[in-house]
Design an enzyme around this catalytic site. Structure first.
Site, PDB file in Angstrom:
ATOM      1  N   CYS A 201       0.772  -1.164   0.018  1.00  0.00           N
ATOM      2  CA  CYS A 201      -0.089   0.034  -0.089  1.00  0.00           C
ATOM      3  C   CYS A 201       0.820   1.238  -0.030  1.00  0.00           C
ATOM      4  O   CYS A 201       1.710   1.486  -0.946  1.00  0.00           O
ATOM      5  CB  CYS A 201      -0.893  -0.078   1.342  1.00  0.00           C
ATOM      6  SG  CYS A 201      -2.605   1.159   0.826  1.00  0.00           S
TER       7      CYS A 201
ATOM      8  N   HIS B 265      -3.405  -5.498   0.889  1.00  0.00           N
ATOM      9  CA  HIS B 265      -2.771  -6.000   2.390  1.00  0.00           C
ATOM     10  C   HIS B 265      -2.598  -7.362   2.636  1.00  0.00           C
ATOM     11  O   HIS B 265      -3.656  -7.791   3.042  1.00  0.00           O
ATOM     12  CB  HIS B 265      -3.595  -5.120   3.436  1.00  0.00           C
ATOM     13  CG  HIS B 265      -3.524  -3.620   3.351  1.00  0.00           C
ATOM     14  ND1 HIS B 265      -2.282  -2.993   3.990  1.00  0.00           N
ATOM     15  CD2 HIS B 265      -4.220  -2.698   2.801  1.00  0.00           C
ATOM     16  CE1 HIS B 265      -2.391  -1.759   3.862  1.00  0.00           C
ATOM     17  NE2 HIS B 265      -3.483  -1.533   2.798  1.00  0.00           N
TER      18      HIS B 265
ATOM     19  N   GLU C 144      -1.087  -8.675   4.909  1.00  0.00           N
ATOM     20  CA  GLU C 144      -0.809  -8.752   6.367  1.00  0.00           C
ATOM     21  C   GLU C 144      -2.373  -8.444   6.895  1.00  0.00           C
ATOM     22  O   GLU C 144      -2.286  -9.014   8.236  1.00  0.00           O
ATOM     23  CB  GLU C 144       0.233  -7.389   6.657  1.00  0.00           C
ATOM     24  CG  GLU C 144      -0.362  -6.265   7.134  1.00  0.00           C
ATOM     25  CD  GLU C 144      -0.603  -5.468   5.826  1.00  0.00           C
ATOM     26  OE1 GLU C 144      -0.566  -6.098   4.730  1.00  0.00           O
ATOM     27  OE2 GLU C 144      -0.929  -4.099   5.937  1.00  0.00           O
TER      28      GLU C 144
END
Lengths: 79, 222
Positions: B86, B194, B196
């Site tokens: 990002c 994302h 994560e």
């Protein structure tokens, strides 16, 4: 001495914000707006009193940080 | 394997990224942007999501000129791994470590939702845990994720099999639906979605965990 930097998206790079402004102008009844491009103006207060060296220095600032030359063009104006 | 996560003023996914690395078996150190060196023996540098320096000037522009970025560039030149997610992807394109640029979403809106992605290549240590063409779901949360690059760069990215992920649909106007790209040596990955935030079932999905797992295994043997 002051410098003014004009930064614009290069021709051919789609400008979604400019498009939104163009659309809004049409909605408000402003006919005949063929296109809108939105850019940035940055004013810099410089210690230098020499226009040529100031212009060169601000040019370096543009290449290093102020503009992303992949997508943006810039013009330096010494005031 | 050892990971370093860079932290800028305005980073907000740094701890999530550290958790994902740790769960994949890495030791993790957080590194402040004013530092000029990375910890010894770092295998991978994570550049997290967020709004570094308030997205002032351009997203990632000021972070990309931070003192720590010199060490990041040296790490990448040595063949070290780097993962920018990002805002981290925006930082990587601003540094020139990845080509192209990320501009305002075509629809002008901030987009925050899970999206379907296609894994376009498994020929990288980030994506070797997937199968080619596999659909995975990662969340996106960005205002400036519209990837653009010149025709030559786009052709090179596709021709050299360097598009890691594509969006399943048109999410933000990105050229060729590009969601994530690899460097020439395939050891730098930048992506807007994302992984994560999708690395644990408790987060609503674990598709992203494979990315960290395969990377951790590769870094140990590299």
């Amino acid at each position: 001495m002051k410098a003014r930097v004009h930064i614009m998206l290069k021709n051919g790079v789609l400008d979604p914000q400019g498009e939104a402004i163009r659309h809004a102008l049409g909605t408000l009844g402003f006919d005949g707006v063929h296109g809108v491009r939105q850019g940035k103006v940055i004013e810099i207060d410089l210690a230098s009193s020499d226009a040529a060296s100031a212009e060169a220095e601000v040019g370096k600032m543009c290449e290093t940080l102020l503009a992303n030359t992949v997508i943006e063009s810039y013009e330096v104006e010494i005031l | 394997m050892k990971a370093a996560v860079l932290v800028f003023p305005g980073s907000n996914c740094d701890r999530d990224l550290a958790v994902a690395f740790r769960n994949a078996g890495c030791s993790v150190e957080m590194v402040w942007h004013k530092d000029t060196t990375l910890p010894d023996d770092v295998d991978i540098v994570g550049i997290p999501g967020g709004f570094s320096f308030g997205d002032y000037l351009r997203c990632g522009a000021i972070a990309a000129r931070s003192p720590i970025v010199g060490a990041l560039k040296s790490h990448v030149e040595r063949g070290g791994y780097a993962l920018g997610i990002c805002n981290g992807f925006q930082v990587l394109v601003e540094t020139g470590l990845l080509p192209g640029a990320l501009i305002r979403n075509a629809g002008l809106k901030f987009i925050c939702k899970p999206v379907d992605l296609t894994v376009e290549t498994t020929a990288s240590d980030f994506t070797s845990g997937y199968t080619k063409g596999q659909s995975v779901t990662y969340p996106v949360a960005h205002h400036d994720g519209n990837y653009i690059a010149g025709p030559d760069t786009l052709a090179a990215l596709t021709g050299e099999d360097r598009v890691a992920f594509r969006y399943g649909g048109n999410v933000n106007g990105s050229a060729d639906k590009i969601a994530g790209i690899l460097s020439e040596n395939r050891r730098v990955l930048g992506l807007m979605p994302h992984p994560e935030r999708a690395a644990d079932p408790a987060l609503g999905g674990a598709d992203g965990a494979d990315l960290f797992r395969s990377l951790a295994i590769a870094a140990v043997t590299a």
